[in-house]
Write a protein that holds these residues in place. Structure first.
Motif, PDB file in Angstrom:
ATOM      1  N   ILE A 131       0.838  -1.204   0.000  1.00  0.00           N
ATOM      2  CA  ILE A 131       0.000   0.000   0.000  1.00  0.00           C
ATOM      3  C   ILE A 131       0.872   1.252   0.000  1.00  0.00           C
ATOM      4  CG2 ILE A 131      -1.645   1.312   1.402  1.00  0.00           C
ATOM      5  CD1 ILE A 131      -2.460  -1.565   2.531  1.00  0.00           C
ATOM      6  N   TYR A 132       0.524   2.191  -0.885  1.00  0.00           N
ATOM      7  CA  TYR A 132       1.180   3.502  -0.882  1.00  0.00           C
ATOM      8  C   TYR A 132       0.091   4.565  -0.885  1.00  0.00           C
ATOM      9  CZ  TYR A 132       4.249   7.359  -2.279  1.00  0.00           C
ATOM     10  OH  TYR A 132       4.932   8.553  -2.331  1.00  0.00           O
ATOM     11  N   LEU A 133      -0.323   4.951   0.310  1.00  0.00           N
ATOM     12  CA  LEU A 133      -1.421   5.899   0.455  1.00  0.00           C
ATOM     13  C   LEU A 133      -0.973   7.294   0.038  1.00  0.00           C
ATOM     14  CD1 LEU A 133      -4.086   5.470   3.027  1.00  0.00           C
ATOM     15  CD2 LEU A 133      -3.252   7.790   2.814  1.00  0.00           C
ATOM     16  N   PRO A 134      -1.845   8.072  -0.621  1.00  0.00           N
ATOM     17  CA  PRO A 134      -1.449   9.412  -1.055  1.00  0.00           C
ATOM     18  C   PRO A 134      -0.946  10.285   0.091  1.00  0.00           C
ATOM     19  CG  PRO A 134      -3.503   8.778  -2.110  1.00  0.00           C
ATOM     20  CD  PRO A 134      -3.194   7.718  -1.090  1.00  0.00           C
ATOM     21  N   ASN A 135       0.010  11.124  -0.229  1.00  0.00           N
ATOM     22  CA  ASN A 135       0.602  12.019   0.766  1.00  0.00           C
ATOM     23  C   ASN A 135      -0.399  13.072   1.226  1.00  0.00           C
ATOM     24  OD1 ASN A 135       2.047  14.817   1.171  1.00  0.00           O
ATOM     25  ND2 ASN A 135       3.568  13.271   1.742  1.00  0.00           N
ATOM     26  N   GLY A 136      -1.066  13.740   0.292  1.00  0.00           N
ATOM     27  CA  GLY A 136      -2.120  14.684   0.642  1.00  0.00           C
ATOM     28  C   GLY A 136      -1.707  16.131   0.763  1.00  0.00           C
ATOM     29  N   ASN A 137      -0.434  16.440   0.593  1.00  0.00           N
ATOM     30  CA  ASN A 137       0.007  17.838   0.661  1.00  0.00           C
ATOM     31  C   ASN A 137      -0.087  18.495  -0.713  1.00  0.00           C
ATOM     32  OD1 ASN A 137       0.888  18.416   3.438  1.00  0.00           O
ATOM     33  ND2 ASN A 137       2.300  16.717   3.092  1.00  0.00           N
ATOM     34  N   PRO A 138      -0.350  19.809  -0.720  1.00  0.00           N
ATOM     35  CA  PRO A 138      -0.621  20.671   0.436  1.00  0.00           C
ATOM     36  C   PRO A 138      -2.066  20.526   0.917  1.00  0.00           C
ATOM     37  CG  PRO A 138      -0.724  21.968  -1.566  1.00  0.00           C
ATOM     38  CD  PRO A 138      -0.315  20.577  -1.986  1.00  0.00           C
ATOM     39  N   GLN A 139      -2.230  20.797   2.181  1.00  0.00           N
ATOM     40  CA  GLN A 139      -3.585  20.762   2.743  1.00  0.00           C
ATOM     41  C   GLN A 139      -3.893  22.108   3.398  1.00  0.00           C
ATOM     42  OE1 GLN A 139      -4.987  20.609   6.085  1.00  0.00           O
ATOM     43  NE2 GLN A 139      -3.041  21.273   6.966  1.00  0.00           N
ATOM     44  N   PRO A 140      -5.161  22.518   3.318  1.00  0.00           N
ATOM     45  CA  PRO A 140      -6.282  21.879   2.617  1.00  0.00           C
ATOM     46  C   PRO A 140      -6.144  22.062   1.110  1.00  0.00           C
ATOM     47  CG  PRO A 140      -6.970  23.985   3.497  1.00  0.00           C
ATOM     48  CD  PRO A 140      -5.560  23.770   3.988  1.00  0.00           C
ATOM     49  N   GLY A 141      -6.896  21.240   0.382  1.00  0.00           N
ATOM     50  CA  GLY A 141      -6.859  21.336  -1.067  1.00  0.00           C
ATOM     51  C   GLY A 141      -7.256  20.027  -1.708  1.00  0.00           C
ATOM     52  N   PRO A 142      -7.250  19.968  -3.036  1.00  0.00           N
ATOM     53  CA  PRO A 142      -7.707  18.773  -3.736  1.00  0.00           C
ATOM     54  C   PRO A 142      -6.858  17.536  -3.464  1.00  0.00           C
ATOM     55  CG  PRO A 142      -7.002  20.492  -5.293  1.00  0.00           C
ATOM     56  CD  PRO A 142      -6.996  21.085  -3.933  1.00  0.00           C
ATOM     57  N   LYS A 143      -5.546  17.685  -3.258  1.00  0.00           N
ATOM     58  CA  LYS A 143      -4.708  16.526  -2.976  1.00  0.00           C
ATOM     59  C   LYS A 143      -5.047  15.929  -1.614  1.00  0.00           C
ATOM     60  CE  LYS A 143      -0.770  17.676  -5.913  1.00  0.00           C
ATOM     61  NZ  LYS A 143       0.704  17.889  -5.968  1.00  0.00           N
ATOM     62  N   PHE A 144      -5.359  16.792  -0.658  1.00  0.00           N
ATOM     63  CA  PHE A 144      -5.749  16.308   0.666  1.00  0.00           C
ATOM     64  C   PHE A 144      -7.108  15.617   0.603  1.00  0.00           C
ATOM     65  CE2 PHE A 144      -7.416  17.031   5.037  1.00  0.00           C
ATOM     66  CZ  PHE A 144      -6.470  16.288   5.724  1.00  0.00           C
ATOM     67  N   ASP A 145      -8.027  16.193  -0.156  1.00  0.00           N
ATOM     68  CA  ASP A 145      -9.348  15.575  -0.313  1.00  0.00           C
ATOM     69  C   ASP A 145      -9.222  14.200  -0.963  1.00  0.00           C
ATOM     70  OD1 ASP A 145     -10.414  17.886   0.761  1.00  0.00           O
ATOM     71  OD2 ASP A 145     -10.951  18.751  -1.188  1.00  0.00           O
ATOM     72  N   ARG A 146      -8.325  14.090  -1.951  1.00  0.00           N
ATOM     73  CA  ARG A 146      -8.124  12.800  -2.612  1.00  0.00           C
ATOM     74  C   ARG A 146      -7.526  11.784  -1.644  1.00  0.00           C
ATOM     75  NH1 ARG A 146      -3.852  10.863  -5.677  1.00  0.00           N
ATOM     76  NH2 ARG A 146      -2.861  12.906  -5.645  1.00  0.00           N
ATOM     77  N   LYS A 147      -6.624  12.225  -0.788  1.00  0.00           N
ATOM     78  CA  LYS A 147      -6.054  11.342   0.243  1.00  0.00           C
ATOM     79  C   LYS A 147      -7.153  10.752   1.117  1.00  0.00           C
ATOM     80  CE  LYS A 147      -3.038  11.597   4.354  1.00  0.00           C
ATOM     81  NZ  LYS A 147      -1.688  11.163   4.014  1.00  0.00           N
ATOM     82  N   LEU A 148      -8.089  11.601   1.551  1.00  0.00           N
ATOM     83  CA  LEU A 148      -9.152  11.140   2.434  1.00  0.00           C
ATOM     84  C   LEU A 148     -10.090  10.181   1.710  1.00  0.00           C
ATOM     85  CD1 LEU A 148     -10.005  14.434   4.349  1.00  0.00           C
ATOM     86  CD2 LEU A 148      -8.424  12.610   5.005  1.00  0.00           C
ATOM     87  N   ARG A 149     -10.378  10.449   0.450  1.00  0.00           N
ATOM     88  CA  ARG A 149     -11.235   9.539  -0.311  1.00  0.00           C
ATOM     89  C   ARG A 149     -10.548   8.188  -0.497  1.00  0.00           C
ATOM     90  NH1 ARG A 149     -12.107  14.246  -3.487  1.00  0.00           N
ATOM     91  NH2 ARG A 149     -10.689  13.431  -5.106  1.00  0.00           N
ATOM     92  N   TRP A 150      -9.244   8.202  -0.767  1.00  0.00           N
ATOM     93  CA  TRP A 150      -8.494   6.956  -0.936  1.00  0.00           C
ATOM     94  C   TRP A 150      -8.483   6.163   0.377  1.00  0.00           C
ATOM     95  CZ3 TRP A 150      -4.736   3.419  -0.118  1.00  0.00           C
ATOM     96  CH2 TRP A 150      -4.241   2.695  -1.213  1.00  0.00           C
ATOM     97  N   PHE A 151      -8.295   6.872   1.474  1.00  0.00           N
ATOM     98  CA  PHE A 151      -8.276   6.231   2.790  1.00  0.00           C
ATOM     99  C   PHE A 151      -9.641   5.593   3.077  1.00  0.00           C
ATOM    100  CE2 PHE A 151      -5.308   7.094   6.609  1.00  0.00           C
ATOM    101  CZ  PHE A 151      -5.444   5.779   7.037  1.00  0.00           C
ATOM    102  N   GLU A 152     -10.708   6.282   2.712  1.00  0.00           N
ATOM    103  CA  GLU A 152     -12.042   5.737   2.929  1.00  0.00           C
ATOM    104  C   GLU A 152     -12.244   4.452   2.123  1.00  0.00           C
ATOM    105  OE1 GLU A 152     -16.762   7.084   2.533  1.00  0.00           O
ATOM    106  OE2 GLU A 152     -15.157   8.469   1.966  1.00  0.00           O
TER     107      GLU A 152
END
Length: 258
Positions: free
Chosen positions: A105-126
């Motif tokens: 597993i390589y979960l997305p980093n999510g930076n910078p936050q807040p922003g679309p990359k962080f939102d994608r990280k949370l969706r992937w985690f879900e």
């Protein structure tokens, strides 16, 4: 039985170090992340010569995951995380190997936050948590291994004393809540289970002398289903590997089973 996970940060750039570590540590199963290589550039011949069968999912320049088995060939189960057909990033690989289901597993980093990359990280985690629940429900021996890009707590056992990371996506309440929801399914965090208070960091940034100062973070995790948690014998981090010349910024994390 020894199983390990390692974010190699470029498999071809670190290949001599990977081969050295395989020879010295002799893990039976290895999950790799951040290959940074397309499928055609994966060094399967070198790994075969080292005694390892391999399954991989590459991607040019970014991401990439693999599963290795000493003296065996991992049997592919799936090459992507279910739940989003539009997700083409090479971040998940699942195989049957040595009587277990193993996920790299390589979960997305999510930076910078807040922003679309962080939102994608949370969706992937879900999505990850939904799939993890389905794996847990099988009752089979399962390992979820990799770079989760989440520091579980602010405790010194998970991160050195600092404020410099507090705005980083790895420490935010939302991914930490997702991590806790995952553990609530029943998964055992192997490192923390056997070393509840010991600082066993897995990542040291290249900047600001963080490796020599041991200014590290714990973001690479091995989660075990109940059948494997019952036979867990040891867990640790090959910290010295981070100090090798031209090393990855991560160190291998491992568990052993009776």
């Amino acid at each position: 039985m020894k199983l390990a996970t390692w974010n190699v940060n470029g498999i071809n750039a670190r290949l001599p170090l990977l081969l050295r570590w395989l020879e010295e540590s002799m893990p039976d199963v290895v999950c790799l992340q951040e290959l940074k290589a397309p499928d055609a550039k994966f060094p399967h011949e070198a790994l075969t010569d080292a005694g390892y069968g391999a399954l991989w999912r590459g991607q040019p320049s970014w991401n990439g995951v693999a599963i290795l088995a000493r003296g065996a060939q991992p049997i592919e189960i799936r090459r992507e995380l279910p739940g989003d057909p539009s997700d083409t990033e090479a971040r998940y690989l699942e195989a049957a190997v040595e009587g277990m289901i193993v996920a790299s597993i390589y979960l997305p980093n999510g930076n910078p936050q807040p922003g679309p990359k962080f939102d994608r990280k949370l969706r992937w985690f879900e999505r990850m948590n939904r799939h993890a629940q389905s794996l847990w429900d099988t009752g089979l021996p399962v390992v979820l291994a990799g770079d989760w890009n989440v520091v579980p707590t602010d405790d010194v056992a998970d991160i050195y004393a600092t404020r410099s990371w507090h705005d980083d996506a790895l420490l935010q309440p939302e991914p930490r809540a997702a991590w806790q929801a995952l553990l609530a399914q029943g998964w055992v965090d192997a490192i923390r289970h056997l070393h509840p208070d010991e600082p066993l960091y897995t990542f040291w940034d290249y900047l600001r002398q963080r490796w020599p100062r041991n200014a590290g973070l714990r973001i690479d995790h091995l989660l075990l289903s109940e059948p494997l948690a019952q036979v867990l014998a040891g867990a640790g981090v090959d910290r010295d590997v981070r100090g090798w010349e031209h090393a990855s910024d991560h160190a291998p994390v491992w568990v052993t089973f009776d």
